[in-house]
Write a protein that holds these residues in place. Structure first.
Motif, short mmCIF file in Angstrom:
data_model
loop_
_atom_site.label_atom_id
_atom_site.label_comp_id
_atom_site.label_asym_id
_atom_site.label_seq_id
_atom_site.Cartn_x
_atom_site.Cartn_y
_atom_site.Cartn_z
N LEU A 66 0.82 -1.21 0.00
CA LEU A 66 0.00 0.00 0.00
C LEU A 66 0.85 1.26 0.00
N ALA A 67 2.01 1.23 0.65
CA ALA A 67 2.90 2.38 0.61
C ALA A 67 3.43 2.60 -0.80
N VAL A 68 3.79 1.53 -1.49
CA VAL A 68 4.27 1.64 -2.87
C VAL A 68 3.15 2.17 -3.77
N MET A 69 1.91 1.82 -3.44
CA MET A 69 0.79 2.28 -4.26
C MET A 69 0.50 3.78 -4.10
N SER A 70 1.29 4.46 -3.28
CA SER A 70 1.21 5.92 -3.27
C SER A 70 1.82 6.48 -4.56
N TYR A 71 2.51 5.62 -5.30
CA TYR A 71 3.17 5.95 -6.57
C TYR A 71 4.27 6.98 -6.42
N ASN A 72 4.76 7.16 -5.22
CA ASN A 72 5.90 8.04 -5.02
C ASN A 72 7.17 7.23 -5.30
N THR A 73 8.01 7.72 -6.18
CA THR A 73 9.19 6.98 -6.59
C THR A 73 10.15 6.76 -5.44
N TRP A 74 10.27 7.72 -4.54
CA TRP A 74 11.18 7.55 -3.41
C TRP A 74 10.74 6.40 -2.51
N ILE A 75 9.45 6.32 -2.27
CA ILE A 75 8.91 5.23 -1.44
C ILE A 75 9.13 3.89 -2.14
N PHE A 76 8.90 3.86 -3.44
CA PHE A 76 9.12 2.63 -4.22
C PHE A 76 10.58 2.19 -4.13
N LEU A 77 11.50 3.12 -4.30
CA LEU A 77 12.92 2.78 -4.23
C LEU A 77 13.31 2.32 -2.82
N GLY A 78 12.70 2.91 -1.79
CA GLY A 78 12.94 2.46 -0.42
C GLY A 78 12.48 1.03 -0.20
N ALA A 79 11.32 0.68 -0.76
CA ALA A 79 10.81 -0.69 -0.63
C ALA A 79 11.71 -1.68 -1.35
N ILE A 80 12.16 -1.33 -2.54
CA ILE A 80 13.05 -2.21 -3.31
C ILE A 80 14.40 -2.36 -2.60
N ALA A 81 14.95 -1.25 -2.13
CA ALA A 81 16.25 -1.31 -1.42
C ALA A 81 16.12 -2.12 -0.13
N GLY A 82 15.03 -1.95 0.60
CA GLY A 82 14.83 -2.71 1.83
C GLY A 82 14.69 -4.19 1.58
N SER A 83 13.97 -4.55 0.54
CA SER A 83 13.82 -5.96 0.20
C SER A 83 15.15 -6.56 -0.21
N THR A 84 15.92 -5.82 -0.98
CA THR A 84 17.23 -6.30 -1.42
C THR A 84 18.19 -6.45 -0.24
N LEU A 85 18.27 -5.43 0.58
CA LEU A 85 19.15 -5.49 1.76
C LEU A 85 18.72 -6.58 2.74
N GLY A 86 17.42 -6.69 2.95
CA GLY A 86 16.93 -7.71 3.86
C GLY A 86 17.28 -9.10 3.38
N TYR A 87 17.08 -9.37 2.12
CA TYR A 87 17.41 -10.69 1.57
C TYR A 87 18.91 -10.93 1.65
N PHE A 88 19.69 -9.92 1.31
CA PHE A 88 21.15 -10.06 1.31
C PHE A 88 21.68 -10.33 2.72
#
Length: 137
Positions: free
Chosen positions: A106-128
């Protein structure tokens, strides 16, 4: 409401009280979403560890005789209790994983690019960071 990604320092995320109007607020919001995404990955890996432990706690023999007439071992009740505890733990981890997943979505669905990049970076870092711990569980 804009239905494509855009760069902005303003957004309303998840709830009306989470309204961002400044660059500092956006940076903090991106950090919170990044941490939520990392936590999602950690919960996902924790659930996998519990699954492996639950499978190891199952009895080795699942024959009809073993299920109908369990042997009089002290270990049988302990094994079944341990399996049930792992199952309850997995269920709780699943609920947390679903809640976190929907919050990030739902946060990504705000369509704010910064929030989207934060979600992608968090998922990547978390998995790593968490994936190497999967072999230790």
């Amino acid at each position: 409401m804009q239905m494509s990604f855009y760069f902005s320092e303003t957004a309303v995320l998840l709830f009306d009280f989470w309204s961002v109007h400044t660059p500092t607020g956006m940076a903090l919001s991106v950090l919170v979403i990044l941490l939520l995404s990392m936590l999602y990955e950690a919960v996902k890996m924790g659930k996998a560890v519990l699954l492996r432990r639950a499978l190891l706690a199952l009895p080795h023999s699942l024959s009809r005789e073993a299920l109908v007439e369990p042997e009089e071992e002290e270990d049988t009740g302990l094994t079944q209790g341990r399996w049930f505890q792992y199952h309850v733990g997995q269920t709780l981890f699943h609920v947390v994983q679903v809640v976190l997943g929907y919050m990030v979505m739902l946060a990504v669905m705000s369509y704010n690019t910064w929030i989207f990049l934060g979600a992608i970076a968090g998922s990547t870092l978390g998995y790593f960071l968490v994936y190497p711990l999967l072999g230790r569980g």
